[in-house]
Write an enzyme that holds these catalytic residues in place. Sequence first.
Site, PDB file in Angstrom:
ATOM      1  N   PRO A 375      -0.467  -0.430 -12.264  1.00 55.17           N
ATOM      2  CA  PRO A 375       0.076  -0.014 -10.960  1.00 55.17           C
ATOM      3  C   PRO A 375      -0.878  -0.332  -9.826  1.00 55.17           C
ATOM      4  O   PRO A 375      -2.080  -0.076  -9.912  1.00 55.17           O
ATOM      5  CB  PRO A 375       0.260   1.496 -11.144  1.00 55.17           C
ATOM      6  CG  PRO A 375       0.590   1.636 -12.591  1.00 55.17           C
ATOM      7  CD  PRO A 375      -0.274   0.601 -13.287  1.00 55.17           C
ATOM      8  N   CYS A 376      -0.335  -0.912  -8.759  1.00 58.77           N
ATOM      9  CA  CYS A 376      -1.165  -1.553  -7.737  1.00 58.77           C
ATOM     10  C   CYS A 376      -1.196  -0.813  -6.416  1.00 58.77           C
ATOM     11  O   CYS A 376      -1.687  -1.352  -5.435  1.00 58.77           O
ATOM     12  CB  CYS A 376      -0.659  -2.973  -7.488  1.00 58.77           C
ATOM     13  SG  CYS A 376       1.028  -3.022  -6.834  1.00 58.77           S
ATOM     14  N   GLN A 377      -0.699   0.432  -6.328  1.00 62.73           N
ATOM     15  CA  GLN A 377      -0.631   1.093  -5.032  1.00 62.73           C
ATOM     16  C   GLN A 377      -1.995   1.167  -4.351  1.00 62.73           C
ATOM     17  O   GLN A 377      -2.117   1.103  -3.139  1.00 62.73           O
ATOM     18  CB  GLN A 377      -0.049   2.502  -5.172  1.00 62.73           C
ATOM     19  CG  GLN A 377       1.424   2.516  -5.516  1.00 62.73           C
ATOM     20  CD  GLN A 377       1.661   2.573  -7.000  1.00 62.73           C
ATOM     21  OE1 GLN A 377       0.882   2.078  -7.795  1.00 62.73           O
ATOM     22  NE2 GLN A 377       2.771   3.185  -7.392  1.00 62.73           N
TER      23      GLN A 377
END
Length: 679
Positions: A375-377
């Site tokens: 996940p790249c948030q």
Amino acid sequence: MTHYIGRFDEILLVEDNSTAAERRRLAGVGSEDTGQTITVRVHRLNGASKLVVARRTYEAGSMRSKRSAKIELASKLVDRAADGGQPVVVAGTSYGSASAFLEMLGERDLPFVVQIRPSTVVQLNERGRPTVAAADVLERGRWRDISTVMPDGAELECSAAKLATVALPAGTGWLFAAQVGGIQGVHRGTIIGLASFDAGLADLVQLVAHARWIRRASRNEKRREAARTGAEPSGAASAITARANIALARQQDARAQAELPQIQTSTKGLLRQAASILNVIELFSGAGGMGLGFLLGGGPQGRYRIIYSGEANPIFVQTLRANHKSFERAARLRPASRTPESSEAADLREKAVLERAEAVAREAGGATFLIGGPPCQGFSMANRNSWSASNPHNELVDVFIKYILRLRPLGFLMENVQGILWTPNAGTSVSVVDVIERRLKAAGYVLFPKLLDAVWYGVPQNRTRFFLMGLHRDLGYSADDFGPWGPFPKPSHGNPSRPFVTVRNAIADLPRIGNGESEERASYDEPSDEVLQENEFLRYARAGAEHGVAFDHVTSRHADYVIERYRSIPAGGNWESIRDQMTNYADVSRTHSNIYRRLRWDEPSITIGHYRKSMLVHPSQHRGLSLREASRLQSFPDWFRFAGTASGKPGGLVHKQQQLANAVCPLVTKAIAEFMLNL
């Protein structure tokens, strides 16, 4: 810098970093506490100066008291900052809506102006002393237009009113409100304030608006600090030039176009000799777009086999299960021959899950490739306030590395956003990418970082993402074997013989629908053989799909005023085309350039994020994009469908939209997978 001080010596502004964006549960992992640290700060504003005079950090959930940890810390910090003076305390909704914070200020006889939530219950100081939600008192006020100036010199224009006197924990206060943008009712531009003293309306509004201003000022300081400390990669990734926007990216591509034909790569066929079937483990699978690319890129014999898909969200797992079966049908393969026999929701951080993946790999004869997009948030351009490896989302990169070190695949492919290039590793000025490179080089991998634009590989969308490929040295490759382009396919599109795929190529065939269309199964006129012959993308999209049906050609229902805004936006235009109508935005100048963007027919799309939240507009119809349109722009074939509920039953459009926003474009990884077959 102008402040209302009046009879007060100064303003003490209380704030912290426990925003919803930073505290939300992780996507793709379990729901346990993330160990987030919270920093409470008190700023002193006096004339033209702003100074952080007190701060303290604590671990979320580590403090226990009658009051919340934040309120307890804020009380002590305000005590220290006040230091015998006569300041006015200003704070936002997380403090203003907490009765314990107001009690604390009352105990110390400190005057205050705080913002409260519309739902905060107040006790009116009138006959019967009724208790009501603050929003229910908005209609009582005599509203008038006012203008005031914020510390950064920005002018705040709004309508405002004093609403009522209310009972406070100590004495009486004044409830007031401001509406930025001229729209009445509760919306993003609504500010409801509570003051312990009476003053001019403009002064009260200016004071309470500081609570919003400090959030923006703190974010800007964080960005400047990141730029000062720097996290420029020094390893192989240091040669990468960021692709800041579409226009600059096209200029870079034009300069590189002449060099591409001369770039030579050496593929020795070593991987072909290693195994006839290449076992793939996919981590942080989401909807499975990355894995789908490998399945599609396996050639007629289906050389890639996904033996394990790791995903925590049970709704996303439903998507994986359904589409693994659909792929087998569409590819006419033996059941379960290329996809996992079953997929269960699993938190990849847990030891038992890692051991399960090891057992699956062992039973299948070993993992050839490990792929995934943690996940790249924390690295995202859309979430620039969190460019720090201390962001819990960023810690999931470590989980990905742990699986590589334990499973020892012959190769791996990690996908992420560009922001990972300049995000510093926690507590250092070294980039996250450098840390990854050092650890995996030490484990025997030759690493190849690259920025790839989806539009290069037949995706009807400009979408740049960071890819890191690692090949174990046992394969016999070195960095010099591949030249400056690395072990990645050269662009297949964007030249005179094969131009970029446009929005028209991708979605013009879909039936016309209206705002709020909810029929998941729509009648569809199949394109003729001549059209399919001319339109390569449409041929790909319809292959394996049910004849005469377009699934999920559905849209969110937008309010009438939103649809009216759409009518005023020309092709290629965005919110600036309707600036005078954006009255419900507190500060329209801070709006992202792709909000309210109407797509152009004869160009690729802009980057598809959460297309509903971004209010992306159909090229010619006055409505938002449908799920099927957005899916095609992400290069998902028409047989691919997103689940919206944990049971797999119909519904859950918002969950489908979120999966699509997070997805890797299958055509990009398909091109990579096809190229890797020659390694």
